[in-house]
Structure formats: C-alpha cells, structure tokens
Design a protein around this motif. Sequence first.
Motif, mmCIF file in Angstrom:
data_model
loop_
_atom_site.group_PDB
_atom_site.id
_atom_site.type_symbol
_atom_site.label_atom_id
_atom_site.label_comp_id
_atom_site.label_asym_id
_atom_site.label_seq_id
_atom_site.Cartn_x
_atom_site.Cartn_y
_atom_site.Cartn_z
ATOM 1 N N THR A 140 0.849 -1.179 0.000
ATOM 2 C CA THR A 140 0.000 0.000 0.000
ATOM 3 C C THR A 140 0.889 1.235 0.000
ATOM 4 O O THR A 140 1.794 1.361 0.840
ATOM 5 C CB THR A 140 -0.925 0.042 1.223
ATOM 6 N N LEU A 141 0.629 2.146 -0.953
ATOM 7 C CA LEU A 141 1.411 3.375 -1.051
ATOM 8 C C LEU A 141 0.822 4.456 -0.147
ATOM 9 O O LEU A 141 -0.244 4.278 0.448
ATOM 10 C CB LEU A 141 1.443 3.855 -2.501
ATOM 11 N N ALA A 142 1.498 5.594 -0.096
ATOM 12 C CA ALA A 142 1.100 6.673 0.815
ATOM 13 C C ALA A 142 -0.276 7.228 0.505
ATOM 14 O O ALA A 142 -0.980 7.725 1.403
ATOM 15 C CB ALA A 142 2.140 7.792 0.767
ATOM 16 N N ASP A 143 -0.689 7.159 -0.763
ATOM 17 C CA ASP A 143 -2.022 7.680 -1.127
ATOM 18 C C ASP A 143 -3.117 6.647 -0.942
ATOM 19 O O ASP A 143 -4.275 6.885 -1.286
ATOM 20 C CB ASP A 143 -2.013 8.180 -2.569
ATOM 21 N N GLY A 144 -2.771 5.465 -0.417
ATOM 22 C CA GLY A 144 -3.748 4.402 -0.194
ATOM 23 C C GLY A 144 -3.907 3.440 -1.347
ATOM 24 O O GLY A 144 -4.621 2.438 -1.225
ATOM 25 N N SER A 145 -3.262 3.705 -2.489
ATOM 26 C CA SER A 145 -3.386 2.808 -3.636
ATOM 27 C C SER A 145 -2.526 1.571 -3.448
ATOM 28 O O SER A 145 -1.554 1.575 -2.692
ATOM 29 C CB SER A 145 -2.991 3.532 -4.927
ATOM 30 N N GLU A 146 -2.895 0.504 -4.162
ATOM 31 C CA GLU A 146 -2.172 -0.766 -4.055
ATOM 32 C C GLU A 146 -1.089 -0.841 -5.121
ATOM 33 O O GLU A 146 -1.264 -0.371 -6.254
ATOM 34 C CB GLU A 146 -3.122 -1.947 -4.203
ATOM 35 N N LEU A 147 0.027 -1.438 -4.785
ATOM 36 C CA LEU A 147 1.115 -1.697 -5.719
ATOM 37 C C LEU A 147 1.533 -3.148 -5.554
ATOM 38 O O LEU A 147 1.680 -3.631 -4.429
ATOM 39 C CB LEU A 147 2.306 -0.770 -5.437
ATOM 40 N N LEU A 148 1.693 -3.848 -6.676
ATOM 41 C CA LEU A 148 2.116 -5.244 -6.651
ATOM 42 C C LEU A 148 3.577 -5.345 -7.082
ATOM 43 O O LEU A 148 4.027 -4.639 -7.988
ATOM 44 C CB LEU A 148 1.257 -6.084 -7.593
#
Length: 374
Positions: A335-343
């Motif tokens: 989870t990135l700082a803006d709340g989005s997911e990264l795989l």
Amino acid sequence: MTTTDLSPAPGPTVAAPAVRLTGVGKAFGATYAVKEVTLDIRQNEFFSILGPSGCGKTTLMRMITGFEEPSEGTVELGGAPATGVPPHKRDLNMLFQSYALFPHLSVRDNVAFELKVRKHPRAAIADAVRDALALVRLDGYGDRAIAQLSGGQKQRVAIARALIGRPSLLLLDEPLGALDQKLRAEMQLELKKLQREVGVTFVTVTHDQEEALTMSDRIAVMDGGRVLQVDTPEAIYERPATRFVADFIGTSTFLTGVLEAGGLAVRGLGVLPVPGAGGAAGAAGAAGAEVHLAVRPENVTVAATAEELPTGAVALPATLQQTVYLGHATRYHLTLADGSELLAESGGADRSGLSAGERVWAGWDPERSRVLAE
C-alpha cells in the motif's frame, strides 16, 4: 534509335493476406457484437483473437467462416471476396472445443470422414489418413475407438480430421479449453509446432492470455466488439496500447495522474518520472491530460531502505500488506502513501526477510513503466 526502358523493375509479388477484414461490423437488432474491425491475417501465421467472454471474438470468427454475414464491411480470404460465400465453399476448416468426434466411428473413420463424403478414391483416402495420423503422432491408433483415447489424443484426432483436406485456413475455437492445465501447456507447444510443419494459417479464438502468448505470431485483443491492439505477443505485453490491454494481458498496477513536463503528478505521491527523456508530456497526450501509469509486478523491487533500490529507480515508501508464494515467484501486496495498491514480484521463494505490516520501499525503472491515455 534504341530506347532504354528506365521504369523500375517489378518487385516481388506479395501474397494476399489469408484473411482481410475491412470495416467489418455485426449487429443483432440494435446491438453491435462487432464494430468497425479492420485487420489482415497473414499467410502461414498463427494468429489469436483474444478477449473476455462477450467481447465479440466468436462472432468475428463466425464471419470469417461464413456462419454469420457481416452487417457492414467486407471479408476476403486469400485475396478473393468471401462475403456471401457459404461456409462449405470457403477453403477453410474449423476445430471446435468439443472436437465433435463421432463416438461410434474408429479413429481412422473419423479422420477419413470428410474425404469419404467428397467421394475420394479409397486408396487415396487410406494414404491421406495414414499421413494425417503420422502428422499428429498417432501412428497405429487408426483402429481404436474414440472412447479409448485421452483428452489430448482426441484433440489430435480432431486436428488430423480438420487438416486432411489441406485447407489454407484452420480456425480453432477455444481449442484447449477441455484439457487439464498440464496437458494444455503441452498441447500449446504441440499446436505451434504442428502449424509450422503443415504451413497452414491458424486462427484461434481464446480468452486464455497465456495460451495466446505461447502459441501466437500475432494477437488481436478485443473488448466491446472492437479490436484494441494487434501486435506480436512481446509487444502486446511490453507495450500495451490501452489500460484494458495492460490489465487483461498479465497483471499491472495503475497509478493515475496528470502529465507535467517533468513527469506524472499523482495526488499523494508527488511527481513520478516516466518513460522518455524530458518527462511525459507528449508521450500519451498534452501536458495537463489525465493518464495512467502501468507498472508490471515483475519490474517492481521491494527493499527495506531506499538505498537498496536500483540506481535511478522510482522510489516510493510503502507498507507491506501480505506476501503470497506462487511457486515460480513471490508476490508482494503493498500500500502506497495515497492508499493505492502496488504489486511486486520476485522469482522463487521469499528471501527478503520482510514481514506484513512493515514499512518498506518500492521502486522500478521508469523505462519499464508505460503511460496510457485510455
């Protein structure tokens, strides 16, 4: 007086495409199943039409075979107009997912069926059946009943029957859908090898991306009745033309932002560098346009500190949510700082020493990402 002909010598004759579709559309009532499809399928290539259920790929294939007539546009086969030509008068054959074998007939009689209907001489049929079974590596299986065969062997019988008349074009409708995973992988390579040996144009319809990537010379990706991209498997995967293609072929993470001269401004993450020197403006639209940055998991590195990331990589703080072992790779859900997911993915088992809930750093080479306008 002698004159010299200075006109250029004629160039080599270019073979007409095996299939040419020009502005083809198919409507059922007020609903279009296929819209404005224009593409060429080359002679002797393995071509896949790929897309999710309901995207129009089967309807498109049925227009090539003649089972459906286009509502608009034209179909050509081998350079000759095919619109209005019935299926049995087109130089093609079709392999169905169910194989459509006759259970009461032997392998030999299944393969010979088409030639018997056409009343070929018995000796010629026997020779053709022998050659066809040898081609699919079923020598000695002629007397067997269909019920005695495995799934892979049944498919080979169906292929032999489809090829015995030597059509210039073979269409395959989800040809491996009835097989288990291991056999599917084996038959993907078998089909590709067979296509090379017989020199016939193969056109397959599938929703299985791995199948299309493994077997095809080129792929057409469809959605909503339209062809979104036609290219080689490598180009489709590495350089998808749209967000849908990037998401449907493989796995991608998408970060949405606004183009600036220096990169992509993503709310909560700052300005991220993107492919191309000098930033993203012009890569997929004018400065100020909202676009998507697609990043493949295998291109993302996870590390305990920013210093451990490769030189020149995009570096973003993240939280490790979970680690999933896939056998061939380990996938990290971040989870990135803006709340989005990264795989992210790394080959083999997890050796990072990182734990769920831990603060980490994620990064990737900007040139390994892709800016998509839609």
